[in-house]
Design a protein around this motif. Structure first.
Motif, mmCIF file in Angstrom:
data_model
loop_
_atom_site.group_PDB
_atom_site.id
_atom_site.type_symbol
_atom_site.label_atom_id
_atom_site.label_comp_id
_atom_site.label_asym_id
_atom_site.label_seq_id
_atom_site.Cartn_x
_atom_site.Cartn_y
_atom_site.Cartn_z
ATOM 1 N N GLY A 192 0.800 -1.223 0.000
ATOM 2 C CA GLY A 192 0.000 0.000 0.000
ATOM 3 C C GLY A 192 0.827 1.265 0.000
ATOM 4 N N GLY A 193 2.151 1.124 0.095
ATOM 5 C CA GLY A 193 3.040 2.278 0.079
ATOM 6 C C GLY A 193 3.318 2.752 -1.337
ATOM 7 N N VAL A 194 4.162 3.764 -1.442
ATOM 8 C CA VAL A 194 4.439 4.396 -2.730
ATOM 9 C C VAL A 194 5.940 4.421 -3.004
ATOM 10 C CG1 VAL A 194 4.275 6.539 -4.055
ATOM 11 C CG2 VAL A 194 2.401 5.859 -2.548
ATOM 12 N N LEU A 195 6.307 3.973 -4.185
ATOM 13 C CA LEU A 195 7.663 4.143 -4.704
ATOM 14 C C LEU A 195 7.552 5.142 -5.840
ATOM 15 C CD1 LEU A 195 10.676 3.383 -4.952
ATOM 16 C CD2 LEU A 195 9.964 1.557 -6.503
ATOM 17 N N ALA A 196 8.233 6.261 -5.722
ATOM 18 C CA ALA A 196 8.141 7.320 -6.714
ATOM 19 C C ALA A 196 9.514 7.950 -6.913
ATOM 20 C CB ALA A 196 7.125 8.375 -6.280
ATOM 21 N N GLY A 197 9.598 8.817 -7.895
ATOM 22 C CA GLY A 197 10.869 9.476 -8.149
ATOM 23 C C GLY A 197 10.701 10.672 -9.051
ATOM 24 N N HIS A 198 11.830 11.239 -9.408
ATOM 25 C CA HIS A 198 11.874 12.485 -10.168
ATOM 26 C C HIS A 198 12.546 12.263 -11.508
ATOM 27 C CE1 HIS A 198 12.896 16.880 -10.670
ATOM 28 N NE2 HIS A 198 11.604 16.872 -10.412
ATOM 29 N N ASP A 199 12.363 13.224 -12.379
ATOM 30 C CA ASP A 199 13.034 13.302 -13.683
ATOM 31 C C ASP A 199 12.520 12.283 -14.691
ATOM 32 O OD1 ASP A 199 14.630 15.480 -12.854
ATOM 33 O OD2 ASP A 199 15.912 14.080 -11.788
ATOM 34 N N GLU A 200 11.233 11.974 -14.620
ATOM 35 C CA GLU A 200 10.602 11.027 -15.539
ATOM 36 C C GLU A 200 10.767 11.397 -17.009
ATOM 37 O OE1 GLU A 200 7.490 9.945 -18.256
ATOM 38 O OE2 GLU A 200 7.513 11.868 -17.237
ATOM 39 N N PRO A 201 10.812 12.686 -17.390
ATOM 40 C CA PRO A 201 10.929 13.003 -18.815
ATOM 41 C C PRO A 201 12.250 12.559 -19.473
ATOM 42 C CG PRO A 201 10.035 14.885 -17.631
ATOM 43 C CD PRO A 201 10.519 13.892 -16.598
ATOM 44 N N TYR A 202 13.290 12.311 -18.691
ATOM 45 C CA TYR A 202 14.572 11.902 -19.273
ATOM 46 C C TYR A 202 14.435 10.502 -19.893
ATOM 47 C CZ TYR A 202 17.100 15.641 -16.839
ATOM 48 O OH TYR A 202 17.560 16.848 -16.387
ATOM 49 N N PRO A 203 14.830 10.333 -21.156
ATOM 50 C CA PRO A 203 14.762 9.005 -21.779
ATOM 51 C C PRO A 203 15.543 7.943 -21.005
ATOM 52 C CG PRO A 203 15.084 10.668 -23.460
ATOM 53 C CD PRO A 203 15.229 11.360 -22.123
ATOM 54 N N SER A 204 16.673 8.316 -20.428
ATOM 55 C CA SER A 204 17.473 7.343 -19.676
ATOM 56 C C SER A 204 16.762 6.927 -18.383
ATOM 57 C CB SER A 204 18.859 7.906 -19.369
ATOM 58 O OG SER A 204 18.746 9.138 -18.670
ATOM 59 N N VAL A 205 16.038 7.841 -17.755
ATOM 60 C CA VAL A 205 15.271 7.497 -16.556
ATOM 61 C C VAL A 205 14.142 6.548 -16.951
ATOM 62 C CG1 VAL A 205 13.737 8.397 -14.754
ATOM 63 C CG2 VAL A 205 15.874 9.580 -15.283
#
Length: 86
Positions: A46-59
């Motif tokens: 029920g927790g969340v794994l999230a992050g930043h910089d999704e627009p980068y193709p390498s990400v």
């Protein structure tokens, strides 16, 4: 405060102990994949794994490698962020 490499820090946290993990590390695909694979087991049901910089193709490539197709999505209310599906 814990100052450490992301994967080393993840090793110190018990599996299922975190309700929110937000990653904002290196942007190369291999680093993203390593970080996601290290931290995903740490997230409680029920927790969340999230992050930043999704627009980068390498990400995006690292997310796809770690979570599989459809295993993540862009956050609709937070430009540039991503979250693991499910």
């Amino acid at each position: 405060l814990l100052v450490a490499d992301s994967v080393a820090a993840a090793a110190l946290i018990p599996d299922g102990a975190a309700f929110l993990v937000f990653l904002d590390g290196a942007h190369d695909a291999a680093s993203v994949e390593r970080d996601v694979r290290a931290w995903r087991p740490k997230v409680a049901r029920g927790g969340v794994l999230a992050g930043h910089d999704e627009p980068y193709p390498s990400v995006r490539a690292g997310l796809a490698a770690a979570l599989g197709p459809g295993g993540w999505r862009a956050c609709p209310d937070a430009p540039g962020c991503w979250e693991a599906a499910g």
